[in-house]
Design a protein around this motif. Structure first.
Motif, short mmCIF file in Angstrom:
data_model
loop_
_atom_site.label_atom_id
_atom_site.label_comp_id
_atom_site.label_asym_id
_atom_site.label_seq_id
_atom_site.Cartn_x
_atom_site.Cartn_y
_atom_site.Cartn_z
N THR A 127 0.84 -1.20 0.00
CA THR A 127 0.00 0.00 0.00
C THR A 127 0.87 1.25 0.00
O THR A 127 0.58 2.22 -0.70
N SER A 128 1.95 1.22 0.77
CA SER A 128 2.88 2.35 0.81
C SER A 128 3.58 2.53 -0.53
O SER A 128 3.86 3.67 -0.93
N VAL A 129 3.85 1.43 -1.21
CA VAL A 129 4.49 1.51 -2.53
C VAL A 129 3.59 2.25 -3.51
O VAL A 129 4.04 3.16 -4.21
N VAL A 130 2.32 1.89 -3.53
CA VAL A 130 1.38 2.54 -4.46
C VAL A 130 1.27 4.02 -4.12
O VAL A 130 1.32 4.87 -5.01
N ARG A 131 1.14 4.35 -2.85
CA ARG A 131 1.03 5.75 -2.43
C ARG A 131 2.29 6.54 -2.80
O ARG A 131 2.21 7.65 -3.34
N ALA A 132 3.45 5.97 -2.53
CA ALA A 132 4.71 6.65 -2.83
C ALA A 132 4.87 6.87 -4.33
O ALA A 132 5.31 7.94 -4.76
N ARG A 133 4.50 5.88 -5.12
CA ARG A 133 4.60 6.05 -6.59
C ARG A 133 3.67 7.15 -7.08
O ARG A 133 4.03 7.92 -7.95
N ARG A 134 2.48 7.21 -6.51
CA ARG A 134 1.55 8.28 -6.89
C ARG A 134 2.10 9.65 -6.50
O ARG A 134 2.03 10.60 -7.30
N LEU A 135 2.63 9.75 -5.28
CA LEU A 135 3.24 11.01 -4.84
C LEU A 135 4.36 11.43 -5.78
O LEU A 135 4.41 12.59 -6.23
N ALA A 136 5.25 10.51 -6.06
CA ALA A 136 6.39 10.81 -6.93
C ALA A 136 5.93 11.24 -8.32
O ALA A 136 6.47 12.20 -8.89
N ARG A 137 4.93 10.55 -8.84
CA ARG A 137 4.43 10.88 -10.19
C ARG A 137 3.80 12.27 -10.21
O ARG A 137 4.06 13.06 -11.12
N LEU A 138 2.98 12.59 -9.21
CA LEU A 138 2.35 13.91 -9.16
C LEU A 138 3.38 15.01 -8.99
O LEU A 138 3.30 16.06 -9.65
N GLU A 139 4.34 14.80 -8.11
CA GLU A 139 5.38 15.81 -7.90
C GLU A 139 6.21 16.02 -9.15
O GLU A 139 6.54 17.16 -9.50
N SER A 140 6.56 14.94 -9.83
CA SER A 140 7.40 15.04 -11.03
C SER A 140 6.65 15.59 -12.22
O SER A 140 7.13 16.49 -12.90
N THR A 141 5.46 15.07 -12.46
CA THR A 141 4.71 15.45 -13.65
C THR A 141 4.20 16.88 -13.58
O THR A 141 4.27 17.62 -14.56
N PHE A 142 3.69 17.27 -12.41
CA PHE A 142 3.06 18.58 -12.28
C PHE A 142 3.88 19.56 -11.45
O PHE A 142 3.41 20.64 -11.13
N ASP A 143 5.09 19.17 -11.08
CA ASP A 143 5.94 19.99 -10.23
C ASP A 143 5.15 20.42 -8.99
O ASP A 143 5.19 21.57 -8.56
N ALA A 144 4.40 19.45 -8.45
CA ALA A 144 3.50 19.72 -7.32
C ALA A 144 4.27 19.78 -6.00
O ALA A 144 5.22 19.04 -5.79
N ASP A 145 3.81 20.64 -5.13
CA ASP A 145 4.30 20.70 -3.76
C ASP A 145 3.99 19.36 -3.10
O ASP A 145 2.92 18.78 -3.35
N PRO A 146 4.88 18.80 -2.27
CA PRO A 146 4.63 17.50 -1.67
C PRO A 146 3.31 17.41 -0.89
O PRO A 146 2.61 16.40 -0.96
N GLU A 147 2.94 18.47 -0.16
CA GLU A 147 1.69 18.44 0.59
C GLU A 147 0.48 18.43 -0.33
O GLU A 147 -0.51 17.74 -0.07
N LEU A 148 0.55 19.17 -1.43
CA LEU A 148 -0.54 19.18 -2.41
C LEU A 148 -0.65 17.82 -3.09
O LEU A 148 -1.75 17.30 -3.30
N ALA A 149 0.49 17.23 -3.42
CA ALA A 149 0.49 15.90 -4.02
C ALA A 149 -0.13 14.89 -3.06
O ALA A 149 -0.92 14.03 -3.46
N ALA A 150 0.20 14.99 -1.77
CA ALA A 150 -0.35 14.07 -0.77
C ALA A 150 -1.86 14.24 -0.63
O ALA A 150 -2.59 13.25 -0.50
#
Length: 113
Positions: A60-83
């Motif tokens: 479950t943590s793997v899926v969440r971390a991958r989503r966070l990383a993808r949102l941060e990288s793709t949209f240059d999102a702030d970590p809190e916004l990505a979370a």
């Protein structure tokens, strides 16, 4: 190119919930540095368990971390916004799952609710 959402679901199903990844494994899975994982742990955006002084993560943590990383990288999102976005994705997924269960239990066809 972003990873389709079904890949995250497939990944979670393929990974055994009892299997644990190390911090380094999780970072590698997300194509991020271990410091990236540590920063998200300290901010409370990712959750893991410490055992013997080492971090361990579930599928479950793997899926969440991958989503966070993808949102941060793709949209240059702030970590809190990505979370926050990941929280909403997880909530919608859970609600859809509950809806399907209710439809199955009550005999309603999909989309009837």
């Amino acid at each position: 190119m972003p990873t389709p959402p079904f890949v995250d679901h497939a990944l979670a199903k393929l990974l055994d919930e009892q299997a644990r990844l190390t911090l380094e494994d999780l970072a590698r899975t997300c194509c991020m540095a271990p410091d990236w994982v540590t920063e998200r742990l300290q901010a409370g955006l990712l959750h893991g368990e410490q055992s013997g002084g080492r971090w361990q993560f579930s599928s479950t943590s793997v899926v969440r971390a991958r989503r966070l990383a993808r949102l941060e990288s793709t949209f240059d999102a702030d970590p809190e916004l990505a979370a926050l976005t990941v929280d909403l994705i997880e909530e919608v997924t859970a609600l859809r799952h509950r809806l399907r269960e209710l439809q199955t239990r009550t005999g309603l066809p999909p989309g009837a609710a």
